[in-house]
Write an enzyme that holds these catalytic residues in place. Structure first.
Site, PDB file in Angstrom:
ATOM      1  N   LEU A 195      37.651  37.774  43.833  1.00 14.48           N
ATOM      2  CA  LEU A 195      37.449  38.786  42.869  1.00 14.48           C
ATOM      3  C   LEU A 195      36.456  40.220  43.074  1.00 14.48           C
ATOM      4  O   LEU A 195      35.527  39.397  43.989  1.00 14.48           O
ATOM      5  CB  LEU A 195      37.303  39.055  41.269  1.00 14.48           C
ATOM      6  CG  LEU A 195      38.582  38.052  40.946  1.00 14.48           C
ATOM      7  CD1 LEU A 195      38.031  37.971  39.085  1.00 14.48           C
ATOM      8  CD2 LEU A 195      40.329  39.219  40.593  1.00 14.48           C
ATOM      9  N   ASP A 196      36.173  41.002  43.420  1.00 15.68           N
ATOM     10  CA  ASP A 196      35.702  42.016  43.587  1.00 15.68           C
ATOM     11  C   ASP A 196      34.522  41.919  42.488  1.00 15.68           C
ATOM     12  O   ASP A 196      34.319  41.267  41.589  1.00 15.68           O
ATOM     13  CB  ASP A 196      35.805  43.661  43.734  1.00 15.68           C
ATOM     14  CG  ASP A 196      36.777  44.078  44.625  1.00 15.68           C
ATOM     15  OD1 ASP A 196      36.706  43.523  45.208  1.00 15.68           O
ATOM     16  OD2 ASP A 196      37.696  44.457  44.773  1.00 15.68           O
ATOM     17  N   LEU A 197      32.947  41.685  43.462  1.00 16.78           N
ATOM     18  CA  LEU A 197      31.587  41.843  42.495  1.00 16.78           C
ATOM     19  C   LEU A 197      32.340  42.683  40.983  1.00 16.78           C
ATOM     20  O   LEU A 197      30.860  41.795  39.662  1.00 16.78           O
ATOM     21  CB  LEU A 197      30.458  42.340  43.696  1.00 16.78           C
ATOM     22  CG  LEU A 197      28.843  42.687  42.937  1.00 16.78           C
ATOM     23  CD1 LEU A 197      28.768  41.046  42.864  1.00 16.78           C
ATOM     24  CD2 LEU A 197      27.863  43.626  43.913  1.00 16.78           C
TER      25      LEU A 197
END
Length: 558
Positions: A405-407
């Protein structure tokens, strides 16, 4: 004060004369002083007028959006104001009332452009005439017809030969028993027939090659002339661009001068170099004795075809055109190092992972917003879900994490505790057998209640990590969506990604080919906020240990 300087009284005290100039490449956005100046220009744009006779609507309807810039300056008498600029041309004009002029030498460019453009246009016209010449068109048409006829002839012969081969196969099976002299003679005749088919095929291929040789040399000679004309046209265009680039004499803050070409590797600036808002602003300030204090650049109007720009949002100076140019222009000023984005300390302070499920095969984690999925390249970015998983499960084998998942995104992540489980789950992810459900708040009221977004994406090579729409070089990206709620000018949307491209949901939400509505708090594709309102809420897969279908859920925290 200079007529192009807009006076304004900031809500804060301007920096001291000895203070550092904020870097144009600051990823955390412009300074508060620059934002206040930009807000003045944005109010004017919002009121519907760029300049007398130029309505803001042209940025939506005629030529699309534009990058604007403001530079806060102090004049010789100590008064404060700001300059304004736009990138490239506006409504086909280099000069617009109230905005700083372009950087290039007008007289030099006026002398060379008519002659140079005339030469390039003449070469282009010659190339187009050669491409539409009757001889060339006739030869190409004849080649196409010939190729189709040859293919049909070969297909018919293959069909006939295959029928004969099958008949020979049946006849041979009848002649193998008993072994008589008559049977041997018949078998020999069948072998001769097979050789005859091969000879017939070689004869046809030879005749076809002879026919091709009556056209291909003539066509090749004309196409060689075409390629030579294209090379001549390209050489003429490059020579003209070199002469145009040399009308840009770039001056640093300390007064040193260089040609634009000398600031770029191999002396080849990209198209539009020197025409961005920031170089125009710095050049004008230097030429008129104005001290730069702060810079802000923002997009206004419709997004570009590739996406990645939102009206009213601030952006750092571009790296393709401005990274080689602006550092030289700022030599002589004390410039602060660019601030780069880093995960918020609060999000990664806890060493405990939120484990929603674990057994002998897999672990399901609720990743908080602001925590990396895997470690970054820098030592300061070592904390991540993967780092914590390895500390918690020291005996686990294999890569552990199944996806990322993105930051800025929170929600469900799955990890496999052994290599066999990882392989089994990977098969499900690769073949799109894992069903993922995200929820997000997006800016604006989305039209329609559900749909499918399907357009290819790739990384923006000049502005990583942003992703852009690219119908030629992009990879497929598909998302289904459904509206859950509309409230207070925002829409709550469920996303069901069918592919897993980087930033897929963020781009599909913000791009006009998608929802045209950036996710709330998206610092890359919308406007920065308290957090990115995107959460991986549900995930369904086949359990690699039990074989049963399992669904994991974690409601969004917003």
């Amino acid at each position: 004060m200079d007529a192009r300087v807009t006076r304004f009284e900031p809500r804060m005290s301007p920096p001291d004369e000895g203070g550092d100039f904020p870097s144009p490449f600051d990823e955390l956005g412009p300074s508060e002083l620059a934002r206040q100046a930009a807000e003045v220009l944005q109010r004017e744009l919002r009121d519907g007028l760029i300049a007398p006779g130029l309505p803001t609507s042209l940025l939506e309807d005629t030529e699309g959006g534009k990058m604007f810039g403001v530079l806060v300056v102090r004049s010789g008498d100590g008064s404060l104001g700001f300059l304004r600029a736009f990138s490239g041309m506006l409504a086909g004009q280099w000069d617009v009332a109230g905005f700083v002029p372009p950087v290039f030498d007008r007289e030099a460019r006026a002398r060379l452009e008519p002659e140079g453009e005339g030469m390039v246009k003449a070469l282009h016209a010659r190339a187009m005439a050669m491409r539409s010449a009757p001889e060339l068109l006739s030869l190409r048409a004849e080649q196409v017809a010939q190729s189709e006829r040859h293919a049909a002839e070969l297909a018919l012969m293959r069909e006939q030969h295959e029928a004969r081969r099958k008949a020979r196969h049946v006849r041979r099976s009848e002649l193998t028993r008993p072994a008589t002299e008559a049977n041997s003679a018949a078998l020999h005749a069948l072998d001769q027939e097979s050789r005859g088919d091969k000879a017939e095929r070689r004869k046809l291929e030879a005749l076809q090659e002879e026919e091709r040789q009556r056209i291909e040399p003539l066509l090749a000679r004309i196409e060689r002339r075409l390629r030579a004309m294209d090379r001549l046209r390209q050489m003429g265009s490059r020579a003209l661009m070199r002469r145009i680039h040399d009308t840009y004499v770039i001056t640093s803050a300390r007064g040193e001068q260089r040609l634009l070409r000398h600031l770029f590797e191999k002396g080849q600036p990209p198209a539009g170099a020197g025409d961005c808002a920031a170089p125009k602003l710095f050049a004008y300030a230097r030429a008129h004795g104005l001290r730069p204090l702060a810079l802000a650049e923002f997009w206004w109007g419709a997004p570009p075809p590739a996406g990645g720009r939102v009206s009213g949002a601030y952006y750092a100076s571009c790296r393709e055109k401005c990274a080689p140019l602006l550092p030289f222009m700022l030599e002589g000023l004390s410039v602060a190092p660019p601030r780069t984005f880093s995960p918020p300390v609060a999000a990664s302070a806890s060493s405990e992972l939120s484990i929603l499920f674990e057994d002998a095969w897999l672990v399901v984690i609720n990743k908080p917003e602001g925590l990396l999925s895997v470690p970054g390249r820098e030592a300061s970015l070592s904390d991540s879900v993967l780092t914590r998983l390895r500390a918690r499960y020291p005996l686990a084998t294999g890569p552990l994490l199944m996806h990322r998942l993105d930051l800025d995104t929170s929600g469900l992540l799955v990890a496999a505790l052994d290599a066999r489980t990882h392989s089994a789950l990977q098969h499900q992810f690769v073949h799109r057998e894992v069903r993922k459900h995200y929820v997000a708040w997006v800016e604006g009221l989305v039209q329609g209640d559900e749909g499918r977004i399907d357009f290819p994406m790739r990384v923006d090579l000049h502005d990583r990590p942003r992703q852009i729409h690219d119908p030629v070089h992009g990879k497929p990206a598909v998302t289904e969506w459904r509206v859950l709620e509309r409230r207070e000018g925002r829409t709550r949307v469920a996303f069901f990604p069918l592919t897993g491209r980087t930033h897929q949901l963020r781009v599909h939400a913000s791009h006009p080919l998608g929802l045209g509505a950036p996710i709330v708090g998206d610092r890359l594709y919308g406007r920065e906020g308290e957090r990115l309102m995107l959460h991986a809420e549900s995930l369904t897969l086949q359990h690699p240990g039990t074989g049963g279908t399992v669904t994991f859920q974690c409601p969004a925290p917003f």
